[in-house]
Enzyme design. Structure first.
Site, PDB file in Angstrom:
ATOM      1  N   GLY A  40       0.843  -1.186   0.000  1.00 25.48           N
ATOM      2  CA  GLY A  40       0.000   0.000   0.000  1.00 25.48           C
ATOM      3  C   GLY A  40       0.878   1.235   0.000  1.00 25.48           C
TER       4      GLY A  40
ATOM      5  N   LYS B 116       4.137   5.660   4.398  1.00 32.77           N
ATOM      6  CA  LYS B 116       5.361   5.625   5.174  1.00 32.77           C
ATOM      7  C   LYS B 116       5.850   4.203   5.475  1.00 32.77           C
ATOM      8  CE  LYS B 116       6.349   8.698   9.002  1.00 32.77           C
ATOM      9  NZ  LYS B 116       5.797   9.497  10.084  1.00 32.77           N
TER      10      LYS B 116
ATOM     11  N   GLU C 200      -0.284  -2.043  -7.032  1.00 31.24           N
ATOM     12  CA  GLU C 200      -1.120  -1.023  -7.665  1.00 31.24           C
ATOM     13  C   GLU C 200      -0.305   0.159  -8.136  1.00 31.24           C
ATOM     14  OE1 GLU C 200      -5.004  -1.442  -4.765  1.00 31.24           O
ATOM     15  OE2 GLU C 200      -3.469   0.031  -4.350  1.00 31.24           O
TER      16      GLU C 200
ATOM     17  N   ASN D 215      -9.949   7.426   3.732  1.00 29.39           N
ATOM     18  CA  ASN D 215      -9.749   7.471   2.284  1.00 29.39           C
ATOM     19  C   ASN D 215     -10.652   6.472   1.573  1.00 29.39           C
ATOM     20  OD1 ASN D 215      -7.724   9.380   2.649  1.00 29.39           O
ATOM     21  ND2 ASN D 215      -6.118   7.843   2.737  1.00 29.39           N
TER      22      ASN D 215
ATOM     23  N   GLY E 111      -7.192  -0.912  -2.897  1.00 28.52           N
ATOM     24  CA  GLY E 111      -6.987  -2.272  -3.375  1.00 28.52           C
ATOM     25  C   GLY E 111      -6.659  -3.241  -2.257  1.00 28.52           C
TER      26      GLY E 111
END
Lengths: 506, 506
Positions: free
Chosen positions: A264, A267, A289, A379, A383
């Site tokens: 993902g 950080k 992604e 958010n 995915g």
């Protein structure tokens, strides 16, 4: 005109219009599909022009994108009341506020599914598609820019298409895209990807030229990714995970090349990926992604051989590095439509190691990725569900606690919203440690999560809940009247800590 | 010896032993994999003999099956303390009690995943496999009986194999099985099924004869399925769903043959499938886990052309009908391993219409399939998650309320356990009506679920919660201190109705 050399299809030349004119081709209540995936390859002139128009007119649309948009586009659209409905993902603070006020209706979708839902007619018909291009070929087809997202599906299904040719991208981008559109039911065929670098489609988005109603030129650049430097917590998380992978290799379950990685954005992912640079792992690959700064650092270090994704979202410096050495990177990456980068079939077949961020997780392994206190959208699931469900290993990472005095524990009796169920979560990691949940029943999971992941400030409190719940019995012991009390305690006392409540009571 | 003609491999003939002797080949702490999927094709002599042995000895195993076992095997094993850990599914009242007391550790898994987890080494190594066979071929390979389940994977991975040849099955069963084993990572290949009737494997389970440590003969029959007759509620649910499918056909989204059907086990599924008999739909097909009575009724009526699953679980009468007319049915069905019948890749590719039962669902579309009041395990998630996640349409059905005075509402502010998230649920149906959630944001979903699905006794109460929560804002409005209060109210007052609490307070 700047960029006219990128428009190789003669018939489009009389369709060149300004962004402002293009924005007027969008009607009130239209369903609009636009390019853009985690800021990359979004519409940088027509959508902003439409946002401007909406500041003067009472006009709103349903906006479907790849994922989040760059710059202030989502914020401007929301502020000007231009969004009736928005899907499948966003990451903008202003839009978020409107979503949580319910003046923008938001559908939080698995990123793999939007194209499918449109193709199946499970979402309203698309009126217009706005697709950013790095160029248009001699047959009128679109050469995408830094993302593909849902653009191929939008172009196939929309009545009208506006192409936004962006001259800020090098024309050398041609060749990194692999556009594959699946047949409709009942004729859907196999997605024949059997390795991260398998090519199955074309280098461009095939379109029906008759549908093109406008060609717009722009030179606005992609928004750069915000790269936060690794800190103590993210470094600790990365180290726990790297030690875990080393043990998996030692046990013979994985080779030194692991299996293709998905990470993902953010950080922690960056810290983990960066951690591989000085590791003993080699010939790593990625089926993810987004290609991030850390992806290219890994390629630079020789540790990563190939990376597949749906977009390139990097910092300004990294972007320059890539574009200035494009021939070096070109044969090491591929961009795919998001229903292919995130396809269940491919993720399961390749055996992805999926690393995603949790907002909170509970003692039984359920994960919340989207909602603050079960109500406010952050958010979106993005995915993470596509990968977690079908991954070889599904890893979720989070800090164990946050805020002053560790007022919030991210390890809880019960999550306030479930995005990933206990069935789909293998490994949980905080800066405190790692819990390997494979092969464990719920009560065993609780024990190891409390032992390894929770912040020391909350250990006793969580053990107490767990012990009292288990005394009441049940396969997944809970005290329902208390299960969400950590969240309500935080709302009331600004801390999840039990002692604050006790102090208040005294 | 009865059935010796079914043992065509000479070398096994000196390995014939009694069930009791076979049961002694299982050691304390062994990990045992056995055939059996929703009662069909389970071990009917060795496992029961082991249960008996455990009544005298202090011995326990980890038992991994296909799904639920038949007869009283799971109950006897649990009662005699023979189970340390059990996965991936069960449906036995006695075992359930032990699971909820945590004296049997239970792992509730997606049925597609167990074979994968074993192959990946994410579960402990299998010591022994016990596989029911309708025969053994001349190469020593197993011809399964009425299910395949995880048997092929168990046989491939276990150190030792016991084959239980069951003479109660006609030898004509040979030919309905399609056994396909996927390669291990990183060499996993495509599952090349592109239609419900695609054959991709062999008619038998290939094994290494050197691993066979015992051949046992039995003639015990499969447990018959309990078929509950349709009632007013299930008929109403079925009718809502059939009207919905008719509308989908009218809209042009589906043809009159729909897409392949999957249906969970039970009353509602049977009612829905039976409803197709007198419908205008035709050339229906099934890609499911279990072939039930209703499947064969549909084949008899000429409405269904082909059915694929992992087991045949039918009533006594239906079983006789099938076996007496086997040549008629044989080319209309296929049995597959459960990681193939439930494979994400195939489910998405074929576009399955998945119909499964919910214990409860909430106003935002989250579904609980497994836990009573968030704590007590009922049966398990089974294949519902495999299908719901990747289906073309994911349908969940439930009665709206139950118990005397409708004391329990199955439509709630928040479910007490999430098995299927809002992201994976398209259609909800109760006897009150149907909610089509496609394309809806959470607040829109709440409106339609309350309008169409909730029992009238709870409508006002649920509207009240919803309105008060929405007044507080948030993308998914909740009042966390109240979200699970319907469950706790039931525990305290034996009714979820608000009025009972009010009356008590007066």
């Amino acid at each position: 005109m700047t960029g006219i050399d990128r428009l190789l299809f003669e018939k489009y030349k009389d369709r060149i219009i300004s962004a402002e004119t293009a924005s007027k081709l969008i009607n009130n209540n239209d369903v609009v599909g636009t390019s853009g995936f985690t800021k990359a390859g979004d519409s940088k002139s027509v959508l902003p022009a439409f946002a401007k128009r909406a500041s003067l007119e009472n006009i709103a649309i349903t906006l479907i994108t790849g994922a989040s948009l760059g710059h202030t586009t989502d914020a401007d659209l929301a502020s000007n009341g231009a969004l009736f409905k928005r899907m499948p993902f966003q990451a903008d603070a202003t839009l978020r506020r409107h979503i949580n006020n319910n003046d923008v209706l938001y559908i939080d979708q698995h990123l793999s599914e939007t194209a499918e839902l449109l193709q199946n007619g499970h979402l309203p018909k698309l009126n217009i598609a706005i697709i950013e291009a790095s160029g248009v070929d001699e047959n009128g087809n679109i050469i995408p820019s830094t993302s593909i997202g849902n653009s191929a599906t939008f172009a196939a299904l929309a009545d009208k298409i506006i192409i936004e040719i962006n001259t800020s991208f090098p024309i050398e981008l041609k060749g990194i895209h692999d556009v594959f559109i699946q047949e409709e039911y009942p004729n859907k065929q196999i997605i024949p990807i059997t390795a991260v670098d398998t090519r199955i489609g074309s280098e461009y988005i095939t379109i029906n030229p008759a549908k093109v109603v406008g060609i717009v030129f722009t030179e606005a650049q992609d928004s750069p990714a915000d790269i936060a430097a690794a800190d103590e917590k993210t470094t600790a998380i990365a180290n726990h995970l790297l030690r875990f992978f080393e043990k998996e290799v030692a046990s013979g379950r994985l080779s030194n090349s692991l299996l293709p990685l998905q990470a993902g954005i953010g950080k922690v992912a960056n810290a983990v990926l960066s951690g591989f640079i000085n590791s003993k792992f080699e010939n790593l690959s990625m089926y993810s992604e987004v290609l991030q700064d850390s992806t290219f650092d890994l390629i630079d270090s020789g540790k990563m051989t190939f990376a597949s994704a749906s977009s390139i979202t990097v910092s300004k410096d990294c972007y320059s590095k890539i574009m200035n050495n494009f021939s070096f990177y070109k044969n090491k990456m591929i961009l795919r439509p998001q229903n292919i980068s995130n396809a269940a079939e491919v993720i399961r077949r390749l055996g992805i190691i999926a690393i995603n961020t949790a907002i909170e997780f509970d003692i039984y392994g359920n994960v919340n990725s989207t909602h603050i206190s079960g109500t406010k959208m952050m958010n979106g699931i993005g995915g993470s569900g596509d990968f977690a469900r079908n991954a070889y290993l599904s890893v979720f990472v989070s800090q164990s606690a946050s805020k002053e005095n560790n007022a919030i524990s991210h390890v809880l009796p019960m999550v306030s919203h479930v995005d990933h169920t206990e069935h789909d979560v293998d490994i949980l990691v905080t800066e405190q440690g790692l819990a390997d949940l494979r092969g464990l029943a719920p009560v065993e999971r609780a024990r190891i999560i409390i032992k390894n992941c929770v912040h020391p400030d909350y250990k006793e409190q969580l053990e107490d809940y767990c012990n009292r719940a288990q005394a009441l019995g049940g396969h997944t012991p809970h005290i329902l009247s208390e299960a969400l009390s950590w969240h309500t305690r935080f709302t009331e006392n600004k801390s999840m800590k039990h002692e604050y409540q006790l102090e208040k009571m005294i």
